[in-house]
Structure formats: structure tokens, C-alpha cells
Design a protein around this motif. Structure first.
Motif, PDB file in Angstrom:
ATOM      1  N   TRP A  42       4.823  -9.326  -6.890  1.00  0.00           N
ATOM      2  CA  TRP A  42       4.508  -7.908  -7.095  1.00  0.00           C
ATOM      3  C   TRP A  42       3.255  -7.770  -7.962  1.00  0.00           C
ATOM      4  O   TRP A  42       2.373  -6.960  -7.670  1.00  0.00           O
ATOM      5  N   GLY A  45       0.099  -8.272  -6.105  1.00  0.00           N
ATOM      6  CA  GLY A  45      -0.263  -7.062  -5.364  1.00  0.00           C
ATOM      7  C   GLY A  45      -0.897  -6.005  -6.241  1.00  0.00           C
ATOM      8  O   GLY A  45      -1.873  -5.356  -5.853  1.00  0.00           O
ATOM      9  N   VAL A  46      -0.372  -5.844  -7.450  1.00  0.00           N
ATOM     10  CA  VAL A  46      -0.946  -4.877  -8.387  1.00  0.00           C
ATOM     11  C   VAL A  46      -2.360  -5.302  -8.765  1.00  0.00           C
ATOM     12  O   VAL A  46      -3.294  -4.497  -8.757  1.00  0.00           O
ATOM     13  N   THR A  47      -2.530  -6.577  -9.096  1.00  0.00           N
ATOM     14  CA  THR A  47      -3.834  -7.106  -9.493  1.00  0.00           C
ATOM     15  C   THR A  47      -4.873  -6.911  -8.395  1.00  0.00           C
ATOM     16  O   THR A  47      -6.034  -6.615  -8.672  1.00  0.00           O
ATOM     17  N   ASN A  48      -4.445  -7.061  -7.140  1.00  0.00           N
ATOM     18  CA  ASN A  48      -5.375  -6.922  -6.009  1.00  0.00           C
ATOM     19  C   ASN A  48      -5.505  -5.486  -5.513  1.00  0.00           C
ATOM     20  O   ASN A  48      -6.199  -5.229  -4.533  1.00  0.00           O
ATOM     21  N   GLY A  49      -4.820  -4.559  -6.176  1.00  0.00           N
ATOM     22  CA  GLY A  49      -4.944  -3.154  -5.814  1.00  0.00           C
ATOM     23  C   GLY A  49      -4.236  -2.771  -4.534  1.00  0.00           C
ATOM     24  O   GLY A  49      -4.583  -1.771  -3.903  1.00  0.00           O
ATOM     25  N   TRP A  50      -3.237  -3.536  -4.137  1.00  0.00           N
ATOM     26  CA  TRP A  50      -2.527  -3.229  -2.897  1.00  0.00           C
ATOM     27  C   TRP A  50      -1.629  -2.017  -3.041  1.00  0.00           C
ATOM     28  O   TRP A  50      -1.311  -1.352  -2.054  1.00  0.00           O
ATOM     29  N   TYR A  51      -1.191  -1.739  -4.269  1.00  0.00           N
ATOM     30  CA  TYR A  51      -0.351  -0.580  -4.518  1.00  0.00           C
ATOM     31  C   TYR A  51      -0.451  -0.195  -5.982  1.00  0.00           C
ATOM     32  O   TYR A  51      -0.914  -0.962  -6.817  1.00  0.00           O
ATOM     33  N   ASP A  52       0.000   1.007  -6.284  1.00  0.00           N
ATOM     34  CA  ASP A  52      -0.049   1.569  -7.633  1.00  0.00           C
ATOM     35  C   ASP A  52       1.261   1.259  -8.356  1.00  0.00           C
ATOM     36  O   ASP A  52       2.335   1.692  -7.913  1.00  0.00           O
ATOM     37  N   PHE A  61       9.753  -3.094  -4.681  1.00  0.00           N
ATOM     38  CA  PHE A  61       9.195  -4.232  -3.957  1.00  0.00           C
ATOM     39  C   PHE A  61      10.314  -5.160  -3.492  1.00  0.00           C
ATOM     40  O   PHE A  61      10.307  -5.635  -2.356  1.00  0.00           O
TER      41      PHE A  61
END
Length: 141
Positions: A42, A45-52, A61
Motif C-alpha cells: 500500500w 502505491g502511495v509513494t508512486n501516487g497511485w491513490y490518495d 487496500f
């Protein structure tokens, strides 16, 4: 062996491998390890900007992963055993999910939740829908 029989045999091997890997994940005795792995993915994903992260929590998640886990299961089962009605695989997924959660409840090592049963069954329904649509498109085209 006919071409169709060979194809089904291949699907059955893939299904067996998928079931073994799934069993490994859901039966992993240390719930903390599973939880930390989910949180790490998760965080990627946050680090890569996939979701807020303010709207998509690690718990959400984990629920999404439970849905995703059962989609290929139904697709592979339907490909491996095409004469079995697809609704049977949804029922098998539901019963299997209840057994998994029951085992977790009785084992006392992992948390059992009805949300996991619902999300797993939802994934099975999505997989079944994809199978039905795929079969329809194959016959139409």
C-alpha cells in the motif's frame, strides 16, 4: 489427447499452482507478517501516487486484495472445467471463504471477518461475470 483436452490440462496445472499459492497466503500462521506486507505494498502505491492515502486506507487496500484474489480463481476453474456451471464456482468460492475464515476464527492466530467473506465472494462474482461475458463474445464472434 485432443487439443481441447491438452488446453484444459494446462489450465488445471495453472489452477493448481494458483490454489497452492493462495492457500499459502491465507494459511500463513503469522498474521502480522501478512498485514505488514499488505501495508508495505500500500505504501508503495502511495509513494508512486497511485491513490490518495486520505481516501484509500491500508484496510481498504486489503479488502481490494481479497476481491482480486478470487477473480482469477473462478476464471481458472471455469477454464479448467468448462462443463461445470459458472455459478457453482461462485458457490465454491463462498464456501471456501467461509471455511478459511472459520479456520482463522478457530485457530485464534488470525482475525476472521465477514468482510473477507463478502469481498472474496464479490471477487468470485466478478470472475464469473468475466467468464460469462467471455463465453458470450466467443460465441458471437
Amino acid at each position: 489427447m485432443s487439443e481441447k483436452g491438452a488446453g484444459r490440462a494446462g489450465w488445471r496445472v495453472i489452477l493448481g499452482v494458483y490454489l497452492a499459492l493462495t492457500a499459502l497466503v491465507v494459511a500463513w500462521p503469522n498474521a502480522w507478517t501478512v498485514n505488514r506486507t499488505v501495508v508495505r505494498v500500500w505504501q508503495i502505491g502511495v509513494t508512486n501516487g497511485w491513490y490518495d492515502p486520505s481516501t484509500f486506507s491500508p484496510e481498504a487496500f486489503a479488502t481490494l486484495l481479497n476481491v482480486i484474489l478470487f477473480i482469477p480463481l473462478v476464471i481458472l476453474a471455469a477454464a479448467s472445467f468448462p462443463r461445470v456451471p459458472v455459478w457453482v464456482w461462485v458457490l465454491v468460492a463462498f464456501v471456501g471463504s467461509c471455511l478459511i475464515e472459520g479456520g482463522q476464527l478457530l485457530g485464534g492466530v488470525r482475525d476472521a471477518t465477514y468482510l473477507d467473506v463478502i469481498s472474496n465472494t464479490g471477487g468470485a462474482l466478478i470472475g464469473a461475470l468475466l467468464v460469462v461475458v467471455g463465453r458470450h463474445l466467443r460465441h458471437v464472434g
